[in-house]
Design an enzyme around this catalytic site. Structure first.
Site, PDB file in Angstrom:
ATOM      1  N   GLY A   1       6.816  -4.896  -7.627  1.00  0.00           N
ATOM      2  CA  GLY A   1       6.453  -6.061  -6.661  1.00  0.00           C
ATOM      3  C   GLY A   1       5.015  -5.814  -6.114  1.00  0.00           C
ATOM      4  O   GLY A   1       4.474  -5.094  -6.597  1.00  0.00           O
ATOM      5  N   ASN A   2       4.949  -6.565  -5.125  1.00  0.00           N
ATOM      6  CA  ASN A   2       3.632  -6.553  -4.245  1.00  0.00           C
ATOM      7  C   ASN A   2       3.877  -7.035  -3.124  1.00  0.00           C
ATOM      8  O   ASN A   2       4.902  -7.214  -2.250  1.00  0.00           O
ATOM      9  CB  ASN A   2       2.566  -7.458  -5.059  1.00  0.00           C
ATOM     10  N   ARG A   3       2.774  -6.782  -2.119  1.00  0.00           N
ATOM     11  CA  ARG A   3       2.838  -6.630  -0.707  1.00  0.00           C
ATOM     12  C   ARG A   3       2.558  -8.068  -0.171  1.00  0.00           C
ATOM     13  O   ARG A   3       2.474  -8.142   1.074  1.00  0.00           O
ATOM     14  CB  ARG A   3       1.770  -5.574  -0.182  1.00  0.00           C
TER      15      ARG A   3
END
Ligand code: C5P
Length: 221
Positions: A29-31
């Site tokens: 995932g990412n932020r």
């Protein structure tokens, strides 16, 4: 109060970040928090637009008066974008889309075994949705906006990305550990394909969103 200058228009906004599953319990995932995309959806609705918000993993409640489609992965987001963009006047890709996904999905949880090395992670490219919809516009005169998070040479990398993606406007952010992600505020430079450059000073994500719509409206057919 903004003028209802998007009345009669259909705009599509993607928000959040895709998650690319490895197994039933893990993902890459990412932020991205989705807050900038939500601000774009809210401000467009306030300006009279019919809004389709394509939401990826934000955990945020659906905004009132907006059609929301929930997606998980980049491939699912691509399907949702292609469908929603078919009759859209403008598409804003604020979502952080994973550039890569795991090459394989394990049906069962990947387990560690004594005396066995850690498994290697093989990735494959995801489709570039922004480049695809910019190259093949669903309707003539559709305005397409991308976002770019850069850590260095922000303007030069932004110009380069605008050209490669083929969109009309690119919102370029400088990002870092403490900047932008999850914050209520943002600052950016909006580059346009015709050479324009609009600096948006540090402020609420709504203010940046309104600047984006200010730049989109005069470009609409
Ligand atoms: O290439 P990069 O990820 O920096 O580009 C960011 C922009 O491109 C964002 O607008 C994002 O929504 C879009 N994008 C996309 N599909 C991808 C990767 C990024 O539409 N696979």
């Amino acid at each position: 109060v903004q003028a209802p200058d998007l009345t009669g228009r259909h705009v599509v906004v993607s928000a959040g970040g895709t998650r690319e599953p490895l197994d039933p319990v893990r993902y890459l995932g990412n932020r991205s928090s989705g807050k900038q995309g939500y601000a774009l959806a809210r401000t467009a609705a306030a300006r009279g637009a019919r809004v389709t918000l394509l939401e990826a993993n934000t955990g945020l409640p659906d905004p009132a008066g907006v059609d929301v489609v929930h997606v998980g992965t980049a491939v699912q987001l691509r399907e949702a974008v292609l469908k929603a963009a078919a009759d859209a006047d403008a598409v804003v890709m604020a979502a952080a889309v994973a550039d890569f996904r795991p090459a394989t999905y394990a049906e069962g949880k990947i387990k560690k075994k004594d005396g066995v090395e850690a498994p290697a992670l093989t990735l494959v490219r995801n489709p570039d949705i922004l480049a695809e919809i910019s190259a093949e516009r669903a309707r003539p005169g559709q305005v397409i906006v991308g976002f770019a998070a850069e850590t260095d040479d922000v303007l030069a990398n932004g110009r380069d990305k605008l050209r490669r993606k083929g969109c009309d406007l690119l919102v370029v952010n400088e990002v870092g550990e403490r900047k932008t992600f999850g914050s209520e505020e943002n600052e950016a430079v909006v580059l346009s394909a015709d050479g324009g450059e609009t600096t948006v000073p540090h402020g609420p994500k709504e203010a940046l969103a309104d600047t984006v719509w200010d730049l989109v409206t005069p470009r609409l057919l």
